[in-house]
Design a protein around this motif. Structure first.
Motif, mmCIF file in Angstrom:
data_model
loop_
_atom_site.group_PDB
_atom_site.id
_atom_site.type_symbol
_atom_site.label_atom_id
_atom_site.label_comp_id
_atom_site.label_asym_id
_atom_site.label_seq_id
_atom_site.Cartn_x
_atom_site.Cartn_y
_atom_site.Cartn_z
ATOM 1 N N LEU A 8 33.469 46.730 34.870
ATOM 2 C CA LEU A 8 34.373 45.931 34.051
ATOM 3 C C LEU A 8 34.067 46.095 32.569
ATOM 4 O O LEU A 8 34.971 46.071 31.723
ATOM 5 C CB LEU A 8 34.285 44.461 34.454
ATOM 6 N N GLN A 51 39.942 41.512 40.327
ATOM 7 C CA GLN A 51 38.704 41.257 41.070
ATOM 8 C C GLN A 51 38.901 41.436 42.567
ATOM 9 O O GLN A 51 38.031 41.998 43.254
ATOM 10 C CB GLN A 51 38.218 39.832 40.784
ATOM 11 N N GLU A 52 40.028 41.013 43.101
ATOM 12 C CA GLU A 52 40.287 41.159 44.532
ATOM 13 C C GLU A 52 40.418 42.619 44.939
ATOM 14 O O GLU A 52 39.996 43.005 46.036
ATOM 15 C CB GLU A 52 41.540 40.378 44.907
ATOM 16 N N ASP A 54 36.857 43.866 45.113
ATOM 17 C CA ASP A 54 36.210 43.340 46.322
ATOM 18 C C ASP A 54 36.690 44.096 47.564
ATOM 19 O O ASP A 54 35.887 44.425 48.457
ATOM 20 C CB ASP A 54 36.515 41.848 46.483
ATOM 21 N N SER A 105 44.546 40.449 42.651
ATOM 22 C CA SER A 105 44.031 40.454 41.285
ATOM 23 C C SER A 105 43.099 41.655 41.077
ATOM 24 O O SER A 105 42.736 42.366 42.033
ATOM 25 C CB SER A 105 43.264 39.162 41.003
ATOM 26 N N PHE A 147 29.912 45.708 39.610
ATOM 27 C CA PHE A 147 31.178 45.235 39.058
ATOM 28 C C PHE A 147 31.061 44.949 37.562
ATOM 29 O O PHE A 147 31.964 45.265 36.780
ATOM 30 C CB PHE A 147 31.626 43.959 39.782
ATOM 31 N N ARG A 155 27.438 42.640 42.319
ATOM 32 C CA ARG A 155 27.513 41.933 41.031
ATOM 33 C C ARG A 155 27.157 42.851 39.858
ATOM 34 O O ARG A 155 27.930 42.963 38.903
ATOM 35 C CB ARG A 155 26.628 40.691 41.046
ATOM 36 N N THR A 205 40.161 39.855 35.068
ATOM 37 C CA THR A 205 39.810 39.887 36.496
ATOM 38 C C THR A 205 40.758 39.049 37.347
ATOM 39 O O THR A 205 40.940 39.336 38.536
ATOM 40 C CB THR A 205 38.374 39.387 36.704
#
Length: 586
Positions: free
Chosen positions: A126, A101-102, A105, A99, A122, A119, A135
């Motif tokens: 975004l 988000q992945e 990460d 994804s 990101f 945090r 995400t």
């Protein structure tokens, strides 16, 4: 931040050529990049832009000269430099099964970004990329523009002192390009980040504080966009062709006289050209014929083409302007060669193309435009017989694609967006293989291959996968034309190709249309829409507008002489606003 970000002096780098010998990719190059600024590298294919960026990133070792990055000798201490920079290559490695988000990460893990910093980092990335809503979406399900924005976000998961971007907007539509550059500009303005970008778009380079024009591994000129534009002062004009002449016809005529004209492009219904400083006025007036001509403001692209022509001399274009073989069978000029009625394509519950209808006449150049994810490629694949329609009627070259797909494909040539030939085969072997696939045999096949090699100036024994991007496009075009098709489909054929090669490519397209071949083209270079007889703009699977370039500009409410980029953005944004209003009301 007073020290230079990059200092190169007498830089060299050579590579072994596929056929033996050495190719000098960077040749005695010297430049300085100032801190906290946006710097552009522009130049034709093979100019050395990517090689220079890779040396700055510490991924290639200079063959000679001095290269300091952020005050560090990058050849002696590449890791020190890499710990302080971020680099986004042309093919950035997103993990499509992960994804959004992945992916963020994963890249944060690779760069050892502390958990406490992630945090807020990101959240800002975004917000800048407008991807907070997506995400959970797999990267492989994103549009081309969204993938590029995610790639940029992954590049920036740590805060670098220098950002390197290698052609970040290749294959990206005008709206996504605008978004990408807004992000980059925000980083420069707010964080005083130093950014070096290579680009094939001169309007992007014009945004930069400094521009370095490269060719054959050397710097031809450096300066602000204004400094460079001044080199073309007094040489730039606009010519309005007679009503019965398409601007591309006048453009081809002007480009055919390099002793008089440096460059020419269709623009806003006219032709913008750059005259040679010593051009004979009477000869130029004869060449222009009945065109009404007046001066115009010079652009960075004018200066770019002037510098390249001066460096290269009056060389012939990369692709020939000779007469082209007519199609094997000639269609009835009074009947559409492509007829589409109420075309629909669904993938599960998702409608990629919604009730689309249009016709294309023989010998027409028809442009299919739209943002990334608009449904262009899906429509294209249905027209080529590569994808069945869910609903509707689709007739190509007199054949119904529901019942005679193979017979229709025999009359079609296709040039894919990405190089899709066999990289391990030689140029000749690819031509012979695909010629056989098209049904050519014996003497006919040999003669067609010989003509294609000569027409496109291709080395028969060169390995196809090792060719420069421009030569790969020549080979793809030669392959698609071997069987003299009635219709040629071009899917973003000039993506990632520099302005010099694009001019030559479109001279060939104009010649093909003049010989009776029908051209269907998708492109993200809005200037190329000006070459088309008619264009259609799609978004979210819906057809927004169909008409001549002038009709589309009028429907967009654009001013006289406005470029197609402005009209395109206006039409898409109007349609999206109306769609949002309808959805809110529902």
């Amino acid at each position: 931040m007073t020290a230079a970000t990059v200092v190169a002096e007498g830089l060299h780098r050579a590579f072994e050529a596929p056929g033996g010998g050495m190719v000098q990719a960077i040749d005695a190059l010297s430049l300085t990049v100032r801190p906290g600024e946006l710097t552009a590298l522009v130049g034709p294919d093979g100019a050395g832009k990517t090689t220079l960026l890779r040396m700055i990133a510490g991924l290639l070792t200079p063959g000679g000269g001095r290269l300091e990055v952020l005050g560090t000798d990058v050849a002696a201490h590449p890791q020190r430099v890499q710990d302080r920079i971020s680099y986004m290559p042309q093919r950035f490695g997103l993990y499509e099964d992960l994804s959004v988000q992945e992916n963020l990460d994963l890249y944060a893990d690779l760069h050892r970004v502390p958990q406490a910093e992630r945090r807020p980092r990101f959240a800002r990335l975004l917000e800048m990329t407008d991807m907070a809503r997506f995400t959970a979406r797999p990267a492989g399900k994103l549009s081309g523009g969204m993938k590029q924005k995610l790639g940029l976000a992954c590049t920036l998961v740590r805060a670098p002192d220098l950002l390197l971007l290698d052609e970040p907007s290749v294959g990206v539509d005008p709206l996504s390009r605008r978004d990408l550059w807004a992000i980059v500009q925000q980083l420069v303005d707010a964080d005083r980040l130093s950014v070096i970008v290579s680009t094939a778009y001169m309007d992007e380079a014009a945004r930069c504080a400094q521009v370095h024009v490269m060719n054959r591994g050397r710097i031809l000129a450096s300066g602000t966009p204004g400094d460079l534009r001044a080199r073309a002062a007094g040489l730039t004009f606009a010519a309005a062709p007679p009503p019965d002449m398409h601007p591309r016809t006048l453009q081809a005529r002007l480009l055919g006289a390099p002793e008089l004209v440096i460059d020419a492009t269709p623009h806003g219904g006219a032709v913008h050209y750059v005259r040679q400083p010593q051009a004979d006025d009477d000869a130029l007036a004869t060449l222009l014929g009945g065109a009404v001509t007046g001066p115009r403001a010079e652009t960075l692209e004018d200066a770019f083409m002037l510098l390249l022509r001066q460096h290269e001399g009056h060389a012939e274009p990369a692709l020939p302007d000779a007469a082209h073989e007519a199609p094997v069978t000639t269609p009835d000029p009074t009947k559409p060669i492509i007829s589409v009625r109420d075309l629909v394509r669904r993938f599960g519950n998702f409608t990629a193309v919604a009730s689309t209808s249009f016709e294309v006449m023989p010998g027409e150049i028809f442009g299919l435009l739209g943002p990334n994810g608009a449904g262009k490629t899906t429509t294209f694949r249905m027209l080529c017989g590569l994808l069945p329609a869910t609903e509707g009627h689709l007739e190509v070259a007199g054949r119904d694609l529901r019942t005679a797909r193979a017979r229709a494909r025999a009359r079609i040539g296709y040039v894919a967006q990405k190089f899709s030939l066999y990289g391990n085969l030689s140029v000749r072997e690819n031509l012979e293989f695909f010629g056989g696939a098209y049904g050519l045999r014996g003497k006919v096949l040999k003669e067609r291959v010989r003509e294609a090699l000569a027409r496109f100036d291709l080395e028969p024994d060169a390995r196809s996968g090792l060719l420069p991007a421009g030569y790969k496009q020549r080979l793809a075009m030669a392959t698609g034309l071997l069987h003299a098709p009635q219709i040629l489909f071009l899917d973003e054929p000039t993506s990632g190709i520099d302005p010099l090669a694009r001019r030559a490519f479109w001279r060939t397209i104009t010649g093909l249309a003049n010989s009776g071949v029908t051209i269907i083209v998708t492109t993200h270079f809005m200037e190329e829409a000006e070459y088309c007889d008619r264009i259609a703009i799609q978004d979210a699977g819906e057809m927004l507008v169909i008409g001549t370039p002038q009709e589309v500009r009028e429907k967009a409410g654009a001013e006289d002489g406005a470029d197609m980029n402005t009209a395109f953005i206006g039409i898409v944004e109007q349609a999206r606003a109306h769609r949002a209003t309808r959805e809110a009301a529902a």
